[in-house]
Structures are given as C-alpha cells and as structure tokens.
Design an enzyme around this catalytic site. Structure first.
Site, PDB file in Angstrom:
ATOM      1  N   HIS A  70       4.194   1.416   1.991  1.00  0.00           N
ATOM      2  CA  HIS A  70       5.347   0.850   1.529  1.00  0.00           C
ATOM      3  C   HIS A  70       5.794   1.591   0.417  1.00  0.00           C
ATOM      4  O   HIS A  70       7.095   1.752   0.171  1.00  0.00           O
ATOM      5  CB  HIS A  70       4.864  -0.651   1.112  1.00  0.00           C
ATOM      6  CG  HIS A  70       4.301  -1.454   2.003  1.00  0.00           C
ATOM      7  ND1 HIS A  70       2.820  -1.964   1.945  1.00  0.00           N
ATOM      8  CD2 HIS A  70       4.944  -2.226   3.007  1.00  0.00           C
ATOM      9  CE1 HIS A  70       2.685  -2.884   3.008  1.00  0.00           C
ATOM     10  NE2 HIS A  70       3.824  -2.950   3.605  1.00  0.00           N
ATOM     11  N   GLN A 126       7.399 -14.733  13.191  1.00  0.00           N
ATOM     12  CA  GLN A 126       6.885 -13.343  13.925  1.00  0.00           C
ATOM     13  C   GLN A 126       5.514 -13.313  14.356  1.00  0.00           C
ATOM     14  O   GLN A 126       5.154 -12.267  15.078  1.00  0.00           O
ATOM     15  CB  GLN A 126       7.445 -12.395  13.208  1.00  0.00           C
ATOM     16  CG  GLN A 126       6.631 -11.957  12.085  1.00  0.00           C
ATOM     17  CD  GLN A 126       7.273 -10.693  11.057  1.00  0.00           C
ATOM     18  OE1 GLN A 126       8.422 -10.766  10.648  1.00  0.00           O
ATOM     19  NE2 GLN A 126       6.640  -9.605  11.350  1.00  0.00           N
ATOM     20  N   ASP A 160       5.926   1.049  12.677  1.00  0.00           N
ATOM     21  CA  ASP A 160       6.334   0.076  13.528  1.00  0.00           C
ATOM     22  C   ASP A 160       7.466   0.531  14.222  1.00  0.00           C
ATOM     23  O   ASP A 160       8.718  -0.062  14.041  1.00  0.00           O
ATOM     24  CB  ASP A 160       6.660  -1.307  12.741  1.00  0.00           C
ATOM     25  CG  ASP A 160       5.527  -1.707  11.995  1.00  0.00           C
ATOM     26  OD1 ASP A 160       4.711  -2.527  12.706  1.00  0.00           O
ATOM     27  OD2 ASP A 160       5.462  -1.440  10.890  1.00  0.00           O
ATOM     28  N   SER A 187      -2.260   0.087   6.533  1.00  0.00           N
ATOM     29  CA  SER A 187      -1.755  -1.237   6.995  1.00  0.00           C
ATOM     30  C   SER A 187      -2.437  -2.156   6.107  1.00  0.00           C
ATOM     31  O   SER A 187      -3.591  -2.089   5.827  1.00  0.00           O
ATOM     32  CB  SER A 187      -2.248  -1.244   8.296  1.00  0.00           C
ATOM     33  OG  SER A 187      -1.973  -2.773   8.866  1.00  0.00           O
ATOM     34  N   SER A 188      -1.586  -3.152   5.947  1.00  0.00           N
ATOM     35  CA  SER A 188      -2.506  -4.554   5.034  1.00  0.00           C
ATOM     36  C   SER A 188      -3.421  -5.215   5.678  1.00  0.00           C
ATOM     37  O   SER A 188      -4.423  -5.460   5.011  1.00  0.00           O
ATOM     38  CB  SER A 188      -1.064  -5.439   4.918  1.00  0.00           C
ATOM     39  OG  SER A 188       0.112  -4.909   4.532  1.00  0.00           O
ATOM     40  N   ARG A 189      -3.430  -4.942   7.088  1.00  0.00           N
ATOM     41  CA  ARG A 189      -4.480  -5.590   8.032  1.00  0.00           C
ATOM     42  C   ARG A 189      -5.931  -4.735   7.884  1.00  0.00           C
ATOM     43  O   ARG A 189      -6.824  -5.211   8.268  1.00  0.00           O
ATOM     44  CB  ARG A 189      -4.067  -5.822   9.201  1.00  0.00           C
ATOM     45  CG  ARG A 189      -3.065  -6.986   9.551  1.00  0.00           C
ATOM     46  CD  ARG A 189      -2.610  -7.072  11.013  1.00  0.00           C
ATOM     47  NE  ARG A 189      -1.640  -8.302  11.460  1.00  0.00           N
ATOM     48  CZ  ARG A 189      -0.532  -8.109  11.260  1.00  0.00           C
ATOM     49  NH1 ARG A 189      -0.027  -6.828  11.077  1.00  0.00           N
ATOM     50  NH2 ARG A 189       0.270  -9.254  11.505  1.00  0.00           N
ATOM     51  N   GLY A 220       9.349   1.864   8.268  1.00  0.00           N
ATOM     52  CA  GLY A 220       8.422   2.788   8.507  1.00  0.00           C
ATOM     53  C   GLY A 220       8.329   2.838   9.992  1.00  0.00           C
ATOM     54  O   GLY A 220       8.302   2.020  10.786  1.00  0.00           O
ATOM     55  N   MET A 221       8.073   3.920  10.378  1.00  0.00           N
ATOM     56  CA  MET A 221       7.901   4.602  12.012  1.00  0.00           C
ATOM     57  C   MET A 221       6.450   3.819  12.333  1.00  0.00           C
ATOM     58  O   MET A 221       6.295   4.032  13.653  1.00  0.00           O
ATOM     59  CB  MET A 221       7.965   6.011  12.170  1.00  0.00           C
ATOM     60  CG  MET A 221       9.407   6.302  12.247  1.00  0.00           C
ATOM     61  SD  MET A 221      10.274   5.563  13.614  1.00  0.00           S
ATOM     62  CE  MET A 221       9.348   6.438  15.161  1.00  0.00           C
ATOM     63  N   HIS A 279       0.826  -1.172  -0.178  1.00  0.00           N
ATOM     64  CA  HIS A 279      -0.020  -0.106  -0.180  1.00  0.00           C
ATOM     65  C   HIS A 279       0.948   1.372   0.180  1.00  0.00           C
ATOM     66  O   HIS A 279       2.103   1.006  -0.133  1.00  0.00           O
ATOM     67  CB  HIS A 279      -0.923  -0.103   1.137  1.00  0.00           C
ATOM     68  CG  HIS A 279      -0.345  -0.157   2.612  1.00  0.00           C
ATOM     69  ND1 HIS A 279       0.675   0.572   3.013  1.00  0.00           N
ATOM     70  CD2 HIS A 279      -0.273  -1.348   3.348  1.00  0.00           C
ATOM     71  CE1 HIS A 279       0.993   0.331   4.264  1.00  0.00           C
ATOM     72  NE2 HIS A 279       0.573  -1.020   4.469  1.00  0.00           N
TER      73      HIS A 279
HETATM   74  P1  AMP Z   1       4.896  -5.023   6.549  1.00  0.00           P
HETATM   75  O1  AMP Z   1       4.575  -5.251   5.276  1.00  0.00           O
HETATM   76  O2  AMP Z   1       3.572  -4.454   7.421  1.00  0.00           O
HETATM   77  O3  AMP Z   1       5.696  -5.793   7.395  1.00  0.00           O
HETATM   78  O4  AMP Z   1       5.493  -3.285   6.565  1.00  0.00           O
HETATM   79  C1  AMP Z   1       6.760  -3.280   5.715  1.00  0.00           C
HETATM   80  C2  AMP Z   1       7.357  -2.120   6.056  1.00  0.00           C
HETATM   81  O5  AMP Z   1       6.455  -0.895   5.760  1.00  0.00           O
HETATM   82  C3  AMP Z   1       7.782  -1.894   7.815  1.00  0.00           C
HETATM   83  O6  AMP Z   1       8.837  -1.276   7.928  1.00  0.00           O
HETATM   84  C4  AMP Z   1       6.648  -1.008   8.275  1.00  0.00           C
HETATM   85  O7  AMP Z   1       6.689  -0.032   9.068  1.00  0.00           O
HETATM   86  C5  AMP Z   1       6.486   0.040   6.755  1.00  0.00           C
HETATM   87  N1  AMP Z   1       5.108   0.343   6.661  1.00  0.00           N
HETATM   88  C6  AMP Z   1       3.975  -0.338   6.930  1.00  0.00           C
HETATM   89  N2  AMP Z   1       2.711   0.553   7.118  1.00  0.00           N
HETATM   90  C7  AMP Z   1       3.263   1.879   6.891  1.00  0.00           C
HETATM   91  C8  AMP Z   1       2.716   3.257   6.921  1.00  0.00           C
HETATM   92  N3  AMP Z   1       1.444   3.461   6.986  1.00  0.00           N
HETATM   93  N4  AMP Z   1       3.457   4.139   6.875  1.00  0.00           N
HETATM   94  C9  AMP Z   1       5.138   3.950   6.792  1.00  0.00           C
HETATM   95  N5  AMP Z   1       5.588   2.899   6.567  1.00  0.00           N
HETATM   96  C10 AMP Z   1       4.800   1.942   6.896  1.00  0.00           C
END
Ligand code: AMP
Length: 281
Positions: free
Chosen positions: A34, A58, A147, A182-184, A144-145, A31
């Site tokens: 990313h 995880q 997390d 968020s993907s969720r 990303g912040m 999204h």
């Molecule tokens: P994930 O696929 O959820 O594991 O996220 C992969 C990376 O994308 C991680 O470093 C996340 O912190 C970052 N990320 C996910 N959602 C966001 C967002 N809304 N804004 C900025 N970074 C994000």
C-alpha cells in the site's frame, strides 16, 4: 473522514484550490505494498487521499470477511507518514444506504482466475469503486498489479462509466523471499509462511521458461502446477493459469503471444493467497 458528504466537501475544497487529487482505495491493515501506492500518489498529485473500507459485497466467504485484519489507528499513522492528506473510513451503512438494491455487474473477464473461484467478487469491487470514485472524483487512481485481474476490470469500469480518471497500475511489492505482501499474510502459520515463498518462485521459473522460448500455455501451467505440487505440503492449489493480459483470454492455438499473465491462487488454512507475473513476447 467518515461520511461521504464530509469527504466530498473536503475534495471540493481541494479542487477549488486548483489541486489535482490522487486516490488509493484499500481495505486497510496497511503494509509496504500500500505504501508504494501512497508514495506514488503523493508524488504525482497535489493532494493524495486514501480509503480504508473492508467492502462486504466483494467477500463470498463470510469467515474471510469477519476475520479480515484491521488496525485503524496504525493505518492512519501509516498513511500520514506516507504523506496522505485525508483517509476516508466510511461505515457499511454510509456506503450502502439502500443495501444492495443497486449494484454494478461485471460481465467480462470474470469467468477466469479469481472471478471464477470467487463468484460475484468483481461485482462487489466494481460496485464499491463506482461509489468511491463518485464521492472522491480523483484525477488519478492507484492500484497494485498484485491484483492484476482487478486492474484489468477497473480499467473497463472507468471506460464503461466515463469516469474522467487515469488508472495507474503499480508493481507488486514483495518480502525478501519473494512472497507478495498482503494483509492476509498474518493469517499464515510459521510453516505456511516459509512454504508460501514457493508461489513466487514457481511463477518466476515459468516466466524464465517462456523467455527461453516455451510458448505453450498448457506446458507453462503444468510446469507451475508440478512445481507447486512438489513443494507445497500445507497449501492447496485453487488455480494456475496463463492468459493474455489485460484481455484475460486463452491464447489462440494454445500459444502465448503478446502481453501475458501467469497467475495462481493457493489455499492455506486461514488465508487464500494470490500471485502473478506478467510479461510480453
Ligand atoms: P487491498 O487493501 O488488499 O484491497 O489492496 C489495496 C490496493 O493495494 C490494491 O490496489 C492492491 O492491488 C494493492 N496492493 C496490495 N498488496 C500489494 C503489493 N504487495 N504490492 C503492490 N500493491 C499491492
């Protein structure tokens, strides 16, 4: 690329040509959050690569792992549009050739926030990132912040294992009503989706209070909790906390000072959402 050896070979080629490599690890279902990391990696490196791997180690909750949204074709198109040169999509077997015989344990910063409510989560994150950093050997990695606890722990991982990698922390990308992308979020019902905008609103209001002079971490936490309790009909609070950042320690004498984080997690029926804001006094 699907195997570590193919990915490693590709990266070696890039390095031989004198290119710098920037890397964005993800779990896919990409999204705009990313995308912002991809854009930054593309801008700051000669070659930007990403990975899509839903890392089983995880996830504490089997259902969360099994229902994690996936769309490989869309992800590849999305990455290509952002200018990503190669995407590493390994199988579970390729990433864990000897199962979990050898893993990384994170012993610090894991007794608060998501580390506390998801025991073992950051061990899984650190284990898979150790593998991915070794395979890809990037000069820069982008996180990303959203997390924020992960960012703090990955910085420790990089230092602990002497990875010659620069960590770049990127701002949270949000929907127009403030909900962190968020993907969720696809697992939210329409009513939950509307309500979820309060998560960010509660954090922002508390941040304003801190800027106005409120220093008590407990008062800030109570403010956020009350705001959520007043507005959430469907969501259930997992945690709300106010800590120093990136040390993730409780404030001395209960008074926020220096860089800090206000963070929360809320359970909905089929998704647990997290959000945070950081500031400095
Ligand atoms: P994930 O696929 O959820 O594991 O996220 C992969 C990376 O994308 C991680 O470093 C996340 O912190 C970052 N990320 C996910 N959602 C966001 C967002 N809304 N804004 C900025 N970074 C994000």
């Amino acid at each position: 690329m699907e195997t570590p050896s193919d990915m490693h070979r590709y990266i070696e080629e890039q390095r031989r040509e004198g290119k710098t490599v920037g890397y964005v690890p993800t779990m896919g279902f990409l999204h705009a959050g990313h995308f912002s990391l991809f854009e930054r990696a593309v801008k700051e490196n000669d070659c930007a690569v990403a990975s899509v791997f839903v890392n089983p180690t995880q996830f504490g909750d089997e259902k969360d792992f099994l229902t994690y949204p996936q769309d490989r074709e869309r992800d590849l198109q999305f990455a290509e549009q952002a200018g990503i040169a190669a995407v590493f999509c390994p199988s579970r077997e390729a990433m864990y050739p000897n199962g979990t015989d050898v893993t990384v344990k994170v012993a610090s910063k894991t007794d608060v926030l998501c580390g506390k409510s998801r025991p073992g989560h950051f061990d899984g994150v650190a284990t898979v990132l150790t593998k991915l950093f070794t395979i890809i050997q990037p000069q820069r990695v982008y996180f990303g912040m959203k997390d924020a606890q992960q960012v703090a722990i990955v910085a420790d991982l990089i230092r602990a294992f002497h990875f010659p990698i620069e960590l770049v922390a990127c701002p949270i990308i949000r929907e127009s009503d403030g909900l962190a992308k968020s993907s969720r979020n696809v697992h939210l019902s329409a009513a939950e989706r509307v309500e979820a905008a309060y998560l960010h609103r509660a954090l922002e209001q508390a941040l304003e209070e801190v800027k106005r002079g409120c220093r008590s971490d407990q008062a800030v936490v109570t403010l956020i909790q009350n705001d959520l309790l007043n507005h959430l009909k469907l969501g259930k609070i997992d945690y709300v906390d106010a800590l120093s950042y990136p040390a993730l320690r409780r404030a001395k004498d209960g008074q926020l000072n220096g860089r800090f984080i206000l963070a929360l997690a809320v359970y909905y029926k089929n998704a647990r959402l997290i959000d945070n804001v950081t500031g400095e006094i």
